[in-house]
Design an enzyme around this catalytic site. Structure first.
Site, PDB file in Angstrom:
ATOM      1  CB  CYS A  88      -0.901  -0.018   1.232  1.00  0.00           C
ATOM      2  SG  CYS A  88      -1.986   1.411   1.362  1.00  0.00           S
ATOM      3  NE  ARG A 102      -3.136 -11.736   7.984  1.00  0.00           N
ATOM      4  CZ  ARG A 102      -2.055 -11.324   8.636  1.00  0.00           C
ATOM      5  NH1 ARG A 102      -2.017 -11.405   9.958  1.00  0.00           N
ATOM      6  NH2 ARG A 102      -1.017 -10.829   7.989  1.00  0.00           N
TER       7      ARG A 102
END
Length: 390
Positions: free
Chosen positions: A123, A213
């Site tokens: 990212c 998660r």
């Protein structure tokens, strides 16, 4: 780790020395890399015969979690890329293949044709300034303007050049809010500009492993091949029995994983200080009949986010094998690196059975979309054949 002593002539030694300086590696790492690439090349030539339900490429491959997920759905990996040398080592011992290095230095034309592009890309923020200037001048901007300089750009240029039938991208949940939402907006715009129908969802791995998660999964299908009328839903099939922490624990664990008195005291004091300040920071004792917090790449530092309680002594951190299990890796998956590197690798990896589930849905959709395309092509071939007969 075994040792091999090599003798090389002066010219080859000089070339290795130059390459080591350019790549900022040791001579040993350069030689290991060269041997691994050679073995990979030989094996590729031996396995060039077509096979598999579909082909895929594994970008930002890490240690190969995505590859396992797609191979379990009948896929054949035709290309992989990963720059981290320790991840490359783990990938090589498990798949017999050395991933290519820096994807930014790879020409899209050199990437093999494939049906599905798979990538867990990092990212990064996009530069908005250049785009804003172009907009003020009334000039259109494309993904090449918006994403240049980021690793997502490399995903886009390969999609543009190779036009696979579909893709699957994975990232952290915070991608949606990164840079006030602009990063995700640019990603969606870029994928749609490349003429792919895009779908995305935030999915939680705790339905497949005992770990909370959340990750965002983005899938896309080629509009130029299949048209606009494409529907896709993330209807996953989780395990019928809820995964529990106790299921992934090893029976015998080395004492080195038990926290020292000093570290345990520090973690307790740190948690108490933040609790008094009204913050939620602190260590986490994982419930044996529940799910753990999210395993992160920083786990190697102190293991504080997921600790296992022990009778009569300090808590312990998870072992690398337990981290592998927490991410859904099979027990036959080899861990050739140090504990520190293993913690980083599994902390950065994906929940294998979750991606396996999504991959199954994606492949099923591609095969469904391929049916009318194949029928149309068969009709055209038959028409051509009839013309030739006449």
């Amino acid at each position: 780790m075994k040792q091999v002593h090599l003798r090389v002539d002066d010219e080859l030694y000089d070339e290795l020395n130059i390459y080591a300086e350019l790549t900022q590696q040791t001579m040993q790492d350069c030689v290991r890399e060269a041997v691994a690439y050679y073995i990979t090349s030989v094996r590729k030539k031996q396995c060039e015969a077509p096979g598999g339900r579909f082909t895929f490429i594994d970008l930002f491959a890490g240690i190969g979690g995505m590859r396992i997920a797609f191979e379990r759905n009948g896929g054949r990996c035709v290309y992989s890329s990963e720059w981290n040398k320790y991840c490359q080592q783990t990938y090589f011992v498990n798949f017999g293949e050395q991933p290519k290095g820096d994807i930014t230095q790879v020409s899209a034309e050199d990437v093999p044709d494939h049906d599905v592009l798979v990538a867990g890309f990092p990212c990064q923020p996009f530069s908005i300034a250049g785009v804003s200037k172009k907009n003020s001048l009334g000039r259109a901007t494309g993904f090449e303007d918006k994403t240049q300089g980021t690793l997502f750009f490399d995903v886009c240029r390969i999609l543009k050049q190779k036009r696979p039938k579909a893709f699957l991208l994975e990232n952290v949940k915070n991608l949606c809010s990164h840079d006030k939402g602009r990063t995700f907006q640019v990603i969606l715009e870029s994928l749609e500009e490349l003429n792919y129908k895009v779908f995305y969802s935030v999915l939680d791995g705790q339905h497949f492993v005992p770990q909370h998660r959340e990750r965002i999964i983005i899938v896309g299908f080629d509009i130029e091949r299949y048209g606009e009328d494409i529907e896709f839903e993330f209807h996953l099939t989780p395990k019928t029995t809820k995964p529990l922490m106790r299921d992934i624990l090893e029976k015998k664990v080395n004492e080195k994983y038990t926290l020292s008195d000093k570290l345990w005291a520090y973690l307790q004091n740190y948690a108490a200080k933040h609790k008094a300040a009204g913050n939620g920071f602190g260590f986490g004792i994982a419930p044996l009949d529940g799910v753990s917090r999210t395993l992160s790449a920083r786990y190697y530092k102190d293991g504080s986010e997921i600790l296992i309680e022990q009778n009569g002594k300090n808590p312990r951190r998870l072992t690398p094998r337990e981290c592998a299990r927490l991410q859904g890796f099979p027990d036959h998956f080899k861990i050739p690196v140090s504990d520190t590197q293993a913690y980083k690798q599994f902390g950065n990896s994906i929940v294998v059975p979750l991606i396996e589930n999504v991959a199954g849905l994606l492949v099923q959709k591609v095969e469904e979309l391929d049916i009318p395309v194949r029928q149309e092509q068969d009709a055209l071939d038959e028409e051509e054949r009839q013309r030739m007969v006449v």
